[in-house]
Each structure stands twice: as C-alpha cells, then as structure tokens.
Design an enzyme around this catalytic site. Structure first.
Site, mmCIF file in Angstrom:
data_model
loop_
_atom_site.group_PDB
_atom_site.id
_atom_site.type_symbol
_atom_site.label_atom_id
_atom_site.label_comp_id
_atom_site.label_asym_id
_atom_site.label_seq_id
_atom_site.Cartn_x
_atom_site.Cartn_y
_atom_site.Cartn_z
ATOM 1 N N ARG A 80 0.833 -1.190 0.000
ATOM 2 C CA ARG A 80 0.000 0.000 0.000
ATOM 3 C C ARG A 80 0.876 1.251 0.000
ATOM 4 N NH1 ARG A 80 -1.687 0.552 4.553
ATOM 5 N NH2 ARG A 80 -1.335 -1.438 5.610
ATOM 6 N N TYR A 89 -0.922 -3.409 -7.166
ATOM 7 C CA TYR A 89 -0.873 -4.136 -5.902
ATOM 8 C C TYR A 89 -2.248 -4.133 -5.224
ATOM 9 C CZ TYR A 89 -0.231 -5.138 -0.999
ATOM 10 O OH TYR A 89 -0.381 -5.656 0.251
ATOM 11 N N LYS A 132 -9.406 -2.195 1.330
ATOM 12 C CA LYS A 132 -9.266 -1.082 2.262
ATOM 13 C C LYS A 132 -9.962 0.190 1.758
ATOM 14 C CE LYS A 132 -6.374 -3.273 5.080
ATOM 15 N NZ LYS A 132 -6.447 -4.693 5.012
ATOM 16 N N HIS A 139 -11.143 -2.036 11.026
ATOM 17 C CA HIS A 139 -10.045 -2.914 10.630
ATOM 18 C C HIS A 139 -9.939 -4.034 11.668
ATOM 19 C CE1 HIS A 139 -5.470 -3.250 9.616
ATOM 20 N NE2 HIS A 139 -6.180 -4.003 8.820
ATOM 21 N N SER A 176 -1.853 -4.068 10.366
ATOM 22 C CA SER A 176 -1.471 -5.126 9.434
ATOM 23 C C SER A 176 -0.213 -5.840 9.920
ATOM 24 C CB SER A 176 -1.246 -4.553 8.040
ATOM 25 O OG SER A 176 -2.441 -4.012 7.525
ATOM 26 N N CYS A 205 0.077 -7.914 12.415
ATOM 27 C CA CYS A 205 0.178 -7.998 13.880
ATOM 28 C C CYS A 205 -0.660 -9.143 14.445
ATOM 29 C CB CYS A 205 -0.235 -6.681 14.513
ATOM 30 S SG CYS A 205 0.997 -5.363 14.328
ATOM 31 N N ASP A 243 -10.047 -9.592 8.693
ATOM 32 C CA ASP A 243 -9.495 -8.268 8.370
ATOM 33 C C ASP A 243 -10.458 -7.111 8.571
ATOM 34 O OD1 ASP A 243 -7.318 -6.685 7.557
ATOM 35 O OD2 ASP A 243 -8.027 -6.620 5.495
ATOM 36 N N ARG A 252 1.758 -12.111 -0.566
ATOM 37 C CA ARG A 252 0.370 -12.373 -0.181
ATOM 38 C C ARG A 252 -0.212 -13.632 -0.812
ATOM 39 N NH1 ARG A 252 -2.058 -8.660 3.647
ATOM 40 N NH2 ARG A 252 -0.530 -6.976 3.805
#
Length: 699
Positions: A83, A232, A241, A261, A283, A285, A308, A403
């Site tokens: 991102r 991406y 997002k 989130h 992200s 974590c 997510d 990913r």
C-alpha cells in the site's frame, strides 16, 4: 451482427442491456474518459474465472503452479509491492474534514488530504486515454452478504485482469448484484494500472504500473475511488481497504454504524458457551493468526467469520452485530506455516493467487517460515527471479509483504453464520499492536469510554504492509491510521456516540502478544497459546471476579490465566509490569486529533479521581483524567516528536498530592482553574489561592 458497443467500444463479454441505468451511465463515462479497446462486463461465473486465469497466463502476468489445484503466482514490479500510504488521499472541500492539522512545518501521519479541485486536475492529467490498448473489466460486487441491511454495493472499472480475478475472490462479485442494486446509488471505483499500450517504458516482470504517478484518491461525499498507477492489492482491489474501510467508515458515520479494521471470530469453551469477539490490530500484527487460531488446549472450538474487516451495527435489541464484508482472505505469506497457522496452510493451496512469493522447482511456492517444510532436493527461485536462491543470497526469497488471495469458503473452520445477513453478536472488542516494551499482555478497560480511549491510543511498530521501513513505533488509533477517511478527532467522537442506555455495550480489552524481555525474547509464546488469554476474556465478559485494579485498567489476577502445559515458564511479573519510565514517555496524540474533538473524549473519561500533566503511570488511569489534562501541549510517539510546541515548562507540586500525581505545569493548572471555574484540587481538596482578574471589554 457484431458485438454490442458502449461509447463505440466493443463489449466482448456480457450484455449491456442487463445493466441498471446508473451502471450503464457510469461505464459509459469511464469508457469515454479512459478509451479502452474492449469492455468486459463481468458476471462472476466459474467459466469467466477460467477465462481470467487463461488471460493472465497468456499475458504472462502469472505463472502456473502445477503442484496445487488452480493456483497461480504473480510477480510484481519491485516498486509496486505494498500500500502506498504517502500517495493515498482523502478528498474533501475543507482539509479539516479529512485530517487533523498539526502546527506549520510538522508533517501529520493521520492521512493525506487533497482538495476536490486538485483531484479534478490530477484525474485530468492521468486518466484520459489511460486504458488504450487494454480491456476495461466492469466488476459489480457486494461488500457483505448480498441483500444484507449492513451490506453495500460497489462497481469497479479496471484495466487489469489480475484485479478482476482477485476481486472475484475477495468480494461477492457477479451480475446477481444488479438485482439487489436496481436504480440505487453505488460506490464508484475506477482503477487503471496507468500504462496504455503500446507502452512507452519497459514493463518489468510483465507487471504494468506507473509508480511515479501512483495515486489512490477517495471522494467520501460522493462515494468515489480513483486509483491510478498501481496493481498491488491494497491499491487496486478497491473493495478492500479503499471501500471497506475508507469509504465504508464515511458511510458508517453518516448512517450510525462502524466500519473497522478488525477480525471476527467465534469461540466456544469446553462448557459449550460460545461468544464472538472482534479484534483490531495493525497489518501483520496477528489478525489472521488469531482469526484462525488452533487451540493446543482440548475442548475449545474456534470458528472464523473474517480476518481483516468488520462492519458492525446495533440491532433493534441493542446488540452489536458484525458482518465480514469480504469474501476472501488477502493474507501475508512470510511467517505462515503449520506451526503458526495450520488452518491457513490447509486452505491456501486451492484456487489461490499468490503474489511475490518464491517458486520451487517442483511447481510449488516458498517463503520465509517454510524452511522446515521444504523438501531437500527442491531448488528455489526468489520473487525477484534469482534462481537457486539460498539463505546466503543476502536477500529474502519472498517479499516480506508477499500475499495469498484465497476464497473464504476454503477455510476449514469457517463459522456456520459467516454469511448471515444480520451478522453475529459481539461480546468483546480487542485492540492491540506490536509493542516490544511497556504494554502488558492484556488489560480490560473500565467502560466503553475508557475503551474508546484505549483504542485511540494504540501504537505499533511499522510493518512491511506499507512502504515504511524499520521498526519505528507509530501511533495507530483504532489500528485504522492508514484507513481513516475523516478527521481522527471526529472518528473518536463517532465511537463515543455509539454508547446508548438501551444498548448492550461489549467489553473492550487491549492485548499485546509482542512484549519482549531485556534479552529481546518474547515473553509470551503467542499463536495458538493465545486461547488462554481469550478464555480469560470470555470469563470477564461474564463478570467472573478474576481481575485486579491497576493504573491502566483491570489486569488478570495472578493465576487466573491458565498456564498449564506451556513449553516454557512464564514470567508473570515481567509480562504485566507497568514501568513508570515507559509510561512517562508514552504520549497520546491529544493535540494531533484537534482540541475540540479531544475535549469530548476527555470530558467523557474524566472524573474527580485523577490528575496529572504528563501521561505517566498515573495519568494512564484513562478513566480518571481530569479536565485540565486537555491542555497538555505536546505529543510524543515513541521517541519521535510528532508535534512541535512540546511543553518544556517545569512541573510544580502546588497542593498536598504526593508523587507524580501531584505534578502539573503551572500554565496548565491556571488554564484548568479558569475553564473549570474551580479553586480546589479535585483529589486532596487543597484550597488554591486564586486571584481572578476581571477582563476589560476589549479583552
């Protein structure tokens, strides 16, 4: 007769007559602006998905992975791997609508703003003719179960078949969305890789993008997303997002719900009691690992709703209910293995698009964390194309933000109510981040307001999910810093407004799986062992007396978390220690949110029990901060100064309060005495000698 046309552009798939009027007008406008060679009206069918895979292979966008069932690997341009937060904008009439304004010369970290006028200019400089030589894919999708009262519809126009294939996995994409949409409005999503054909520059890895001109812009008032120059996922899969959090939170604010989130997970204990929990973590974590947790303790059942995003609304009975607006998983590969997340490993090798992982000579994939699972005779080609990669190469085999894009239905522990239109009932909300020091394993907040304070104060080490490097600790309110679509102070205000007398407010907790000892080793084993903490949370939701007071909230009583069977002993004291020097450094970004909005938060959590001018061990009693705390003049985030004007004035002890609780800046005390119209200490009742000066008419 030839194929139908839209704006003189051939439609090679689908029937324009099936489009609702507003959708037809939208695609006509984009076709006229971007000038694609062809238009593909997506229907979401399995046959269409096979066509997507064939086209990606023909364009050399992906590599086939014969070791698995219907899996492919994409390798991006090395400049397009995450991102791009620095190039992501919220576009409104006034700047203060979008982001807090720090002092002149100070760069804020709570979002980027662009005026609507400038956005129009940026669109005009990028999008005209940007799809020449390419196919425009029109993607109708629903965020959330189709027809759910919490769900919303988006229509994306993109010139990337990779995006089309990925959006089919990540959203409920297909022409059945049109039946629900009808003549209603929808979120307009426009995406282009920014490389019209013939290309003017070499295309690296057959991955078209324009990093220099990348822009991801959101018009929150009209529900529009304009993305240019990146392929991406976080920048191009606009249902993720961009829609689900940035536009979603703006819609949620208008309609009175929450777009967060957060993971959603159902936990059933050995007694058969099931509770649903949502958790907000930055992200990388541990959201996905927690959502798919495998308990090492018999008797617990974990069922995943989502890993997510959570959209949450209170129902007519005052119960907070959550849906997962997504339809797939877009998870980080490095670190994922049969030890850290066996559930993920059981689901990602079917119908999956991998991005920027390494490839093995037997037709499979590899990333850091799979060393013990790699066969000895297999060679590795890294994500950059380096053949016969080894650990001695000096570079990782997979990109740290590599990913997997996998359908939700692949998950072997998918909750039976994952697609429920009304959502699942939420008992607890977790906040947390990657904090190596100071923050205990878990604490419970004392109230909804205190919980909002804890959410607003989240900080975490930066990860590779965005373009940041290193381990800088960044303030990340509600774990949504990169996804805020309006002023963070207003965001806090919106959370506070959720609390009503008739609503059953979930308990709020703060967790930290990543605390380390002085030697740099983790104090808590994490992963599946987190079930022990979740069990304590479930018991606290039933008000079991297993907590003790502390300056920052309610901590577990020693022995109340089951530690039996852990491979290594746990240092309870170190795990829950609250170092005073740490809390003296820990600053919440009061001024960063804006004085007016933060006033409401502190008014909500203030009482007559607390007092301080610095956010140290005592001030961290969030529920006990008096009004004069509002006048704190500076902000620190870890060791980095984020807000100029830090009050370097000496602290004084003006009353009988002892220790750090009695310390305050003289100027702050004076401001509080004036504003609160008081002349006594709230705590010790010491009578201040106050001389009030009458202002002149001009003053």
């Amino acid at each position: 007769m030839g194929n139908p046309k839209i704006e003189n552009t051939e439609v090679v798939h689908g029937n324009p007559q099936e489009l609702p009027k507003k959708v037809l007008a939208f695609v006509s406008e984009i076709a006229q602006l971007c000038q694609p060679d062809k238009i593909w009206l997506c229907d979401g069918s399995e046959d269409e998905n096979k066509d997507f895979t064939r086209l990606m292979l023909e364009e050399n966008l992906v590599i086939n992975l014969p070791k698995y069932e219907n899996c492919v690997l994409a390798r991006t341009n090395p400049q397009d791997v995450a991102r791009m937060e620095s190039k992501t904008y919220i576009c409104t009439e006034e700047k203060r609508e979008a982001i807090p304004e720090p002092k002149p010369g100070v760069k804020g970290t709570l979002g980027n703003w662009m005026s609507l006028k400038q956005l129009d200019e940026e669109i005009k400089s990028r999008f005209p003719g940007c799809m020449k030589g390419r196919t425009l894919y029109l993607l109708p999708f629903s965020m959330g179960p189709i027809g759910s009262p919490i769900s919303h519809v988006g229509i994306q126009a993109s010139d990337s078949v990779y995006v089309a294939a990925s959006m089919r996995i990540m959203t409920r994409m297909g022409k059945n969305v049109y039946k629900v949409l009808g003549d209603k409005d929808f979120v307009k999503c426009i995406h282009s890789v920014g490389v019209p054909l013939p290309a003017q520059k070499p295309i690296i890895n057959n991955w078209p993008c324009d990093p220099e001109k990348t822009m991801v812009a959101h018009k929150t008032k009209t529900n529009e997303i304009w993305s240019y120059g990146s392929g991406y996922g976080g920048n191009s899969l606009l249902g993720k997002k961009c829609f689900s959090l940035r536009i979603g939170s703006a819609i949620a604010r208008r309609e009175g719900w929450l777009a967060e989130h957060m993971l959603i997970v159902g936990i059933t204990n050995p007694q058969g009691v099931k509770k649903y929990i949502v958790g907000a973590f930055p992200s990388q974590c541990g959201k996905t690992n927690l959502a798919m947790l495998t308990s090492p303790i018999p008797g617990y059942k974990i069922e995943c709703v989502g890993d997510d995003i959570a959209w949450m609304r209170f129902d007519e009975n005052g119960v907070l209910r959550a849906i997962n607006p997504e339809f797939g998983f877009f998870g980080v590969c490095p670190g994922t293995n049969h030890h850290t997340n066996p559930v993920a490993m059981d689901m990602i090798f079917k119908n999956t698009i991998f991005t920027n992982v390494a490839k093995t000579s037997d037709g499979g994939v590899f990333w850091e964390g799979l060393e013990k699972e790699l066969k000895t005779h297999v060679s590795i080609t890294s994500w950059t194309g380096e053949k016969h990669w080894t650990r001695d190469s000096g570079k990782p085999a997979a990109h740290p933000n590599a990913r997997f894009c996998t359908p939700l239905v692949n998950c072997p522990i998918l909750d039976p109510h994952w697609n429920s239109p009304e959502g699942v009932p939420i008992s607890a909300i977790l906040f947390g981040g990657r904090r190596p020091e100071g923050i205990p394993l878990i604490y419970e907040t004392r109230s909804w307001k205190h919980g909002v304070y804890a959410g607003a104060s989240v900080s975490s080490e930066a990860t590779s999910a965005a373009e940041y490097k290193g381990h800088k600790v960044m303030h990340d309110p509600f774990s949504a810093r990169p996804f805020l679509s309006y002023n963070a102070g207003k965001y806090i205000e919106h959370w506070l407004q959720m609390e009503k007398d008739y609503r059953k407010m979930p308990k709020i907790f703060h967790v930290n799986w990543f605390r380390k000892n002085k030697e740099g080793h983790y104090l808590w084993p994490g992963f599946g062992e987190n079930i022990r903490v979740l069990d304590w949370i479930m018991r606290r939701c039933d008000n079991e007396p297993i907590a003790v007071e502390s300056p920052i909230g309610l901590l577990p009583k020693e022995g109340s978390i089951n530690l039996e069977g852990l491979p290594d002993p746990i240092n309870w004291e170190e795990l829950f220690e609250l170092p005073e020097d740490f809390w003296k450094r820990e600053r919440i970004i009061f001024a960063f949110f804006g004085f007016i909005h933060m006033t409401k938060l502190f008014d909500a959590v203030s009482s007559s029990e607390g007092r301080a001018c610095r956010l140290d061990l005592v001030v961290a009693r969030m529920a006990n901060i008096p009004n004069y705390q509002l006048f704190i003049n500076g902000v620190y985030n870890g060791e980095e100064r984020l807000f100029d004007g830090m009050n370097e004035e000496a602290l004084v002890n003006p009353c009988r309060c002892a220790g750090s609780i009695g310390l305050i800046h003289r100027s702050c005390l004076e401001k509080w005495l004036v504003t609160a119209n008081k002349d006594k200490c709230d705590l010790c009742k010491y009578q201040f000698h106050v001389r009030r000066k009458q202002r002149t008419f001009i003053q």
